[in-house]
Each structure stands twice: as C-alpha cells, then as structure tokens.
Write an enzyme that holds these catalytic residues in place. Structure first.
Site, PDB file in Angstrom:
ATOM      1  N   ARG A  41       0.928  -3.894  -1.984  1.00  0.00           N
ATOM      2  CA  ARG A  41      -0.377  -3.542  -2.561  1.00  0.00           C
ATOM      3  C   ARG A  41      -0.216  -2.570  -3.713  1.00  0.00           C
ATOM      4  O   ARG A  41       0.620  -1.665  -3.652  1.00  0.00           O
ATOM      5  CB  ARG A  41      -1.268  -2.865  -1.507  1.00  0.00           C
TER       6      ARG A  41
ATOM      7  N   SER B 117       7.781   2.214   3.285  1.00  0.00           N
ATOM      8  CA  SER B 117       7.804   2.384   4.748  1.00  0.00           C
ATOM      9  C   SER B 117       9.128   1.953   5.377  1.00  0.00           C
ATOM     10  O   SER B 117       9.171   1.100   6.274  1.00  0.00           O
ATOM     11  CB  SER B 117       6.647   1.615   5.375  1.00  0.00           C
TER      12      SER B 117
ATOM     13  N   ASP C 231       4.699   5.644   5.376  1.00  0.00           N
ATOM     14  CA  ASP C 231       3.319   5.316   5.775  1.00  0.00           C
ATOM     15  C   ASP C 231       2.783   6.269   6.839  1.00  0.00           C
ATOM     16  O   ASP C 231       1.580   6.537   6.903  1.00  0.00           O
ATOM     17  CB  ASP C 231       3.208   3.859   6.249  1.00  0.00           C
TER      18      ASP C 231
END
Length: 919
Positions: A539, A603, A657
C-alpha cells in the site's frame, strides 16, 4: 351368463349402497387433506411447546430427551446384552457386532414370561425377576464371568438426565408394580443384580422401544433419524437439534427425542375430531382423559372402536337386522387382529362372516360388506392421523436442516403396521401427500427394539471409547495455570536475554530497538507519505494530520499487488517495483513535485541503527528476494528512487507494523505503550526504559522495542508445551526450527495444526469414518478463517458440515462436533500462551516503573484477534489471571501499519525540529 352378470351387478350395487350408507354414518371419521394438514400444524405447535423450557411443564406432547446423541455409523463392534421389558414377555438377547470384511450382527435370544402377579406386585419382586432371568441367560451363554455392556429397552414413559438413567413417570400396558414410579429403573435393576452377587453387568443405556426401533433401522440405513411404533400403543422419536432442546444443557449436535405423542390432544386440541365412540372408549379405559391420540389410532383400541360402532348401528337397526348378542356387548371381544383379517382383499368377507358368526349375530352378505367398510374407515383414520403427526416431525427435520427437500428414513415397528394388509401402504401414501417436499424411505424393523438397545449401547460404547481417545489426544493442548505461569516466566527470561549486551546475540526474543522514543502528543501536523509492505499486497498512503482543537487524520491510499516472481526475485527487482508503485500513486494524487516526509512500514525482522536505518535480519511470510538480508532497506529504497529519478522523498522512519499499531492507538489514548499484532503472524512492541536496553547508547527516557517474540522457544525453552502436531507443522514449514511461538499462536499456522490433528484422528478411525480425503492431505487447505467460522456461537452444526463439505469432507453430525472441539482447543491454547507473553511484558513495565498497580493500554491489530469469536476474550482473561497487579486495557487499532507509519514520521519530524531548535 346373463344371470351371473345380473347377480354381479346386484352385488356391486348392494356394495356401493352399503358403503355410501356407512360413509354417511361415520362421516366424522373421514378427513380431508386440508383437515390433516391442520392437524399436522397443531402437532408441530405441540412439539415446539414440549421442547421449550417455559411451556414444557404444561405441554401434552412431553418431548423427553433420551440422551441418545448418535445413530450407528457402521464402525461399532463388540459383544453386548440387550434386555427388552415392555409387555407380558421379557426378552434377553446377546448381540455380537463384528468387523471381518463388513459389519455383521449375530444374535441369540431367549424369551422369559412375566407372570401377572409379578407385573402387579412390588417393584423389588419385578426387578429380582429380571435379574434372575438375566443370570439364567448368562449361565446358558457361559458368560457369567464377563462384565458385558448392557442395553435396557424399557418401553414406558421415563424422564432421563443421562443415557444410563430412566426415571419411570407412569406405568402403562397393564403394568402396576408398586414403588417404581418416580424411581430410576437402572438403579433398581443394579440393586437386584448386586443382591444376587453371582454376576456383574454394566448397564450403559436405557431406551424406549421407539428409540430401539430407530437404532435398529439406523444400523442398516444411516439416514434413519425417525423411529415410529404403531402396535398395541403408538409413539415416535426423532433426532432433534440440541440448540432447540431447552431441557438439556449444550447447543452442539443432536439428540433423540422421545415425543410420547400418544398424549397429543390431552389438552382438548383434538376435540373437534373426536367422535362419540372415542369418548366412550376413553370413559371405559384405565386412564380416562389421558393418551387421547393413542386411543384414536393404536391397536389396543381399534378393535374396541369397531365393536362400539357395530353395537350402535345394530341398536339403530342398520346391521344384523337389529340383533344384539351378549358376545357383541362384551368389551374386548372384537380385536384389532380381526380388523386386519376382515380387510384382506380376497378372503376378507369370508373372514368377516366367520368372526361375526362367532359373535352370534348371523350376518347377511350386506352386513359383512358394511362391517368390512367400518373396519376400513377406522383403520384408514388411524393411518391418516399418524401420517399427519409423522408429517409434522418430517417438516421439522427439513426446517432444522434448512434444505428445500428432505431425504430421510423412518424406522417402523409394531403389530398393527406389520399385520394389517393395507395399513403400511395407506400411511406411506398419505405421508407423501402431506409432505411432498420430503423423500421418505420407510424401513421395517426386522428384529424389534431389543437389537436397537444393543445398538444404542454399541454406539455409546463407541462414543465413550472415541471420546476417551480424543480427550487423550487433545489433553496436551489444555494448559494448566501452572504451565501458563511457567510460559510467562520463561518469556520474561528471554526478554531479559534479548535486552542484555552479552546475551543478545544468542537470544531468541531479539528485542530490537526501533529508535521510536516518544508516542504522539497531539501537536503533530502536516502531510506524510506512508508505505506498507508486509504481505502479498503493498500500500501507498497519503496521510494528512491536522493538530489543534479538532485533531483530524485524513487518509488516501492505493493498493498494489506484488507478484510472486517479484517476491522471490532479486532485491533490486523488488524495490524497483515498490518505487514504480510510489510513482504511480504520486501521479494519481498529483503530488509528484512535493518532497514529502515518508514512513516505511516494513513488517519483517530488522536490526535498526537509527529511526531511518533498518537492516533486514531475515525474510518471513513467503518473501525470498535475494541480496536483501543484512542490507539496509532504507538505502535500498533510496537507490531504487535514484534509478528511477522522477521524484524525491524524505525517508524519515522505517517501522514495524507492531510499532505502527501502538502509535495509532497512542494517538487516541496516551496510555497506550504496547502494540500487539495477532494476525497472519504474531509480534509485540512496548516502551522500554533506555537504561535496560544495553544494545543502545544512552540511559535517559524510553524507546520502543520490537520484541520479535515469534522466535520465543527457538532454543527449546517451550518444548514442555509443544505437541507432536506442532512439530509436524514446523517440519512442513518454510523456516523449520524458527518462530516456534508464532507457529503456536498466529493465524498462519493454527489451521494447519487443526489439519494435522484431524488427519491423526481420521487415521485412527475416530473421524470421517476413517476416510482421509485428498483435500485433507493438502497443506494449508484448512485456513484459519475456517476456525473463526466454525467456532462462531451462532453457527449451527449444519453450517459447520457445510464448511467441511467445501473442504471435501463428508462429515456426520458427530464429526462436526469433534472438528469444532479440535478448533476450540487449538485456538484457546493460542490465546492463552499469547496472554502469558503479554502478562510477562505488562509485569515487566510495572516493575520498571516501581509501581504497585499498573494501568496500561495495548493497541491491537490482526485478523485473528479481530475476527475469531473467542480469541480476544480468552487472551484478556489469561492476562488478568497471570498479571493481577496490572490493569490492561485493549484498544483496537484502525490501520496501524498505514496511519501508524505516518504518525511515527510525524513524531520523528517534531522531535527533529525540537532538536534543531535546541541547537
């Protein structure tokens, strides 16, 4: 020839005339389909009243739970004894069920007489007699030295709270033994056996004859889920969903319900269809006002009904030229077996003449035709009424299953159904008319209800053995309080090792410094770009943070796929793809020329030397891009931007994250100083005192530490709670021997643990009839989302079966219960050990700060935590129990990896500006 034709014509006219006359006379005994459908609806209403807790005490149809939870599945085996007490004959059987090539049943039986004086004497005498007969039978079978499982068919209304108990409600069928009503017949029989002392018996099940019939037929046809008796008395049982049986705890699975439908109408609901003859029968019975439906349909009363009709018709001069004999006036002289004989197609009229002659009425041919038609109307009414009540049960089964068409089998027994020449055909035809959306097979019970008692016992025996084996298998997953405290203690040790300079290198819980030194204070302001890389999707976000009285966070984002060939290609290809996506997004937002601060949510385990410096320790989650491990991912991103050379960004922070989740929640709640992810993977971060982080210079303040706790146990310190299934999952994984704690707690692996257990249980014949489907052999087929769906409290077992069918698993109701139990223990253990880890961290923070009581908030994200129906509650409860001095609140994060990355960047920009001002 003409004379013969005239004679035939005369008899046909005569017959038609007689039939019409009787039809008119007994008009009230003939029902239209509409009327029968109305009776069907009344019965269904009564069924529902009997099942509901509030209405059961006043319900006429008692709907007694039998605690028979399963029909035979074909895997039963063993040596059983069945007792059958329900009439003047008492039968004992030895039933051997074996599996050579296919399941076979051998039966040997003996009938013992039950004298009238014993039926009407004391309960003690009756059960002493049963025990004596059983002793004699065992002696003859040479099995007195064996303690065989016993099934007891006791064909009287009983209430049960378990399978091996039957509290007699009331005697029926001429039995009147004193001191038995209100007592447990199993206890009374056990007492009588014990008193003898010459043999032992293990009474595992007490069942009603109707249940016995269903189970006998269920052995031959596994679709059989209804049992009906139409003999001297009448009754029915069927498999009801547990969730509808208010009188029994639990919602899982099904249980056989003994309807005791003979008492349908005892509340007056059938008054409009009862005739003067039905009322006369009732007045003359042993139990007036009771069993009114049974008195209209069963073999015990049908002959008497016909006799009363004949007497009235004779009195009115419509039969026998008005002759009435003492025999015709004698109760019980016209029996139900006479109806069966008179209704036979060919010799029926001859039989009618013989029977009526024995009653002394000298019948004419017309009389015989009339009496035959009376018998037909009475037996037809019985078949039609039973079709209506059976239709009510079938409709309920169809609705319970939520299917448009029901396919099922009804097991039937009873002398009326078996002996009457037309009864079975009439009943079946009417059932098909009333419930046309049900395909029903009617199966005659060949060996009576006693074999059924042995089958109930065999099933109970199988289920008890199965339950024992399954419990043993799942016992390792059920952790005690002491074991969980030990997990907490060992997690604390590993945390300390990760923080210590000397022990850090060999520590399994890496405790990586993130260089995030502060949570948001509300003054953050500006436009920030965030990247989120942590799975198959990537994203890019634009996050607009506005401070002031009305703080707002506005987000725009676009999702890009990362093809497998890029995930597993070279590092340059991966980062070029990322930069291509960023370029596309900036074009899309019209911001190509702005040099925005950027936060990069990455992450994967990273070793950070600064907030904008992060070296990849190792790839996880299926990523395998070459030349990345050991490299600074920020540098790799900068190099890729240079190669593209069409935009510039200020890369301020590389974040995990988990840290993003903590920061997002801290923006809402300043008390949030822990971030937790429980999704595909599992990890936690928290604000640690700088003085304890020996791997970073400086003593003052705090820094967020990314624990990377998924590696807890990689040094064997949690072997004491790992099972063979955990080891199998580990062996089949991409990173064998690594991330052992994560493999016990995260969404990526829980479904796989369940799959391994299901394979093991199936191999041992405890599930899916021992048949392992190809789908079940496929790694990863049992996704963790299925656990969440299966464990949902609102999900009926039927829906569980639907989910299993998607996986190519043809499951029975029992299979579905077992699968649900397996899912439950696996996810419960995951939530508990996750809670134990969280308790270790909360207690460490409390001790760091020298507090007696700590109030702290955990920001949480992750699909397992969010979507699983019980995970979060079990985890919260575990934290509470293991860290009683910590009041830990959990706050769900809204987009930690996107919004959180922007907030970290905003905080870093704020701190950077403050430092510059201080200089």
């Amino acid at each position: 020839m003409i004379a013969a034709q005239l004679l035939a014509y005369y008899f046909t006219e005569l017959k038609d005339d007689q039939v019409k006359k009787i039809d008119k006379y007994l008009y009230a005994m003939r029902f239209s389909d509409e009327m029968l459908l109305d009776i069907l609806c009344r019965f269904r209403k009564d069924l529902e009243s009997g099942l509901a807790r509030d209405t059961n005490p006043t319900a006429t149809v008692k709907m007694l739970p039998t605690f028979v939870r399963s029909i035979p599945d074909g895997s039963e085996k063993g040596d059983f004894i069945a007792l059958d007490l329900g009439g003047s004959n008492f039968r004992i059987l030895r039933v051997k069920v074996s599996h050579e090539k296919k399941q076979t049943v051998q039966m040997e039986s003996q009938i013992y007489d039950t004298p009238e004086d014993i039926m009407h004497g004391s309960g003690t005498r009756l059960f002493d007699h049963v025990a004596e007969c059983l002793g004699d039978f065992m002696e003859k079978q040479k099995i007195k030295d064996k303690k065989l499982p016993v099934g007891f068919t006791f064909s009287f209304p009983c209430s049960q709270t378990k399978l091996d108990e039957g509290i007699l409600l009331t005697w029926t069928k001429r039995f009147k033994a004193s001191g038995v009503e209100g007592m447990d017949v199993v206890k009374l029989l056990n007492k009588a056996i014990k008193k003898r002392g010459d043999y032992e018996a293990d009474i595992m099940a007490v069942v009603n004859d109707t249940v016995g019939t269903m189970m006998t037929c269920g052995f031959d046809d596994q679709r059989c889920e209804v049992g009906v008796i139409i003999g001297t008395g009448t009754n029915a049982c069927y498999m009801e969903e547990m969730r509808h049986i208010d009188l029994v705890e639990g919602d899982e699975g099904r249980m056989c319900i003994n309807t005791e439908w003979g008492s349908f109408g005892d509340d007056g609901s059938l008054e409009d269809i009862r005739t003067e003859f039905d009322r006369e029968i009732d007045r003359g019975s042993l139990n007036p006002g009771k069993q009114l439906f049974e008195k209209m349909v069963s073999g015990m009363y049908m002959g008497e009904l016909v006799r009363l009709i004949l007497v009235k018709m004779a009195k009115e001069g419509l039969l026998f030229e008005g002759r009435i004999t003492p025999e015709l006036l004698t109760k019980g002289k016209f029996e139900t077996k006479h109806i069966s004989a008179i209704e036979k197609n060919k010799e029926g009229l001859t039989k009618a003449k013989d029977i009526l002659t024995r009653l002394g009425v000298e019948p004419s041919h017309e009389d015989c035709i009339a009496v035959q038609h009376v018998c037909t109307i009475v037996s037809f009414r019985s078949a039609n009424l039973i079709a209506a009540t059976l239709g009510g049960i079938l409709g309920r089964l169809r609705d319970n299953k939520g299917v448009p068409r029901l396919r099922t089998t009804v097991g039937i027994d009873g002398s009326l159904y078996k002996m009457h020449p037309q009864y079975a055909r009439r009943l079946q035809k009417m059932v098909r008319r009333l419930v046309s959306d049900c395909d029903v097979r009617f199966l005659l019970s060949e060996s009576g209800s006693a074999k059924g008692a042995a089958m109930v016992t065999a099933v109970a025996y199988r289920l008890a053995d199965q339950t024992r084996q399954i419990n043993e298998t799942l016992a390792e997953f059920k952790l005690s309080h002491a074991q969980l405290l030990e997990v907490k203690k060992r997690m604390r040790t590993e945390i300390e090792n990760g923080l210590g300079k000397k022990t850090h290198e060999s520590a399994t819980v890496k405790m990586l410094p993130t260089f995030v030194r502060s949570t948001p204070d509300g003054s953050e302001n500006g436009d920030f770009l965030a990247l989120d890389l942590g799975g198959t999707n990537f994203r890019v976000l634009l996050v607009k943070i506005r401070s002031g009285k009305r703080r707002t966070v506005e987000m725009h984002n676009k999702i890009y796929a990362i093809p497998v060939e890029v995930m597993q290609g070279t590092g340059d290809e991966l980062f070029d793809h990322i930069v291509h996506c960023i370029s596309d997004f900036l074009d899309y937002m019209g911001m190509k020329n702005a040099r925005l601060p950027l936060g990069f949510t990455f992450s994967f385990p990273c070793r950070q030397a600064g907030i904008d410096k992060g070296s990849l320790v190792s790839w996880t989650k299926g990523f395998k891009a070459t030349d990345c491990e050991g490299q600074d991912v920020v540098d790799m991103l900068r190099e890729a931007m240079k190669r593209r050379n069409d935009f510039d960004l200020d890369i301020v922070a590389v974040v995990n994250d988990t840290v993003g989740t903590m920061m997002t929640c801290a923006y809402e709640d300043p008390n949030c100083e822990i971030g937790l992810i429980v999704g595909t993977g599992s990890n936690v971060c928290y604000m640690e005192e700088m003085r304890n982080i020996e791997t970073v210079e400086g003593e003052d303040g705090r820094m967020c530490v990314n624990t990377e706790w998924g590696g807890f146990g990689d040094n064997d310190c949690i072997e004491f709670i790992r099972t063979k299934f955990d080891r199998e999952v580990d062996e089949g994984s991409l990173n064998q021997g690594k991330q052992r704690y994560e493999k016990m707690t995260s969404g990526m692996y829980l479904g796989e643990i369940v799959r391994q257990i299901l394979i093991d249980l199936t191999k041992r014949g405890l599930l899916f009839r021992g048949q392992i489907s190809e789908r079940l052999r496929t790694t990863g087929i049992f996704e963790t989302k299925f656990l969440s769906q299966i464990e949902s409290d609102h999900l009926a077992l039927l829906q569980v079966r639907g989910i299993l069918q998607q996986l190519g698993l043809d499951s029975t109701c029992d299979d579905s219960i077992i699968v649900k139990e397996v899912c439950g223990v696996v996810s419960r253990r995951a939530a508990q050990i996750c809670g134990a880890g969280m308790a270790a961290i909360a207690d460490k923070i409390r001790e760091n700060r020298g507090l007696e009581q700590l109030d702290i908030t955990v920001g949480v994200d992750g699909t397992l935590y969010k979507l699983h129906p019980h995970f979060s509650l079990i985890m919260h409860q575990t934290v509470k129990e293991l860290a009683p001095k910590c009041n830990v609140n959990f706050l769900l994060s809204e987009d930690g990896s996107g919004k959180g990355a922007a907030l970290i960047t905003a905080v870093a920009c704020r701190l950077r500006e403050q430092e510059q001002q201080n200089k």
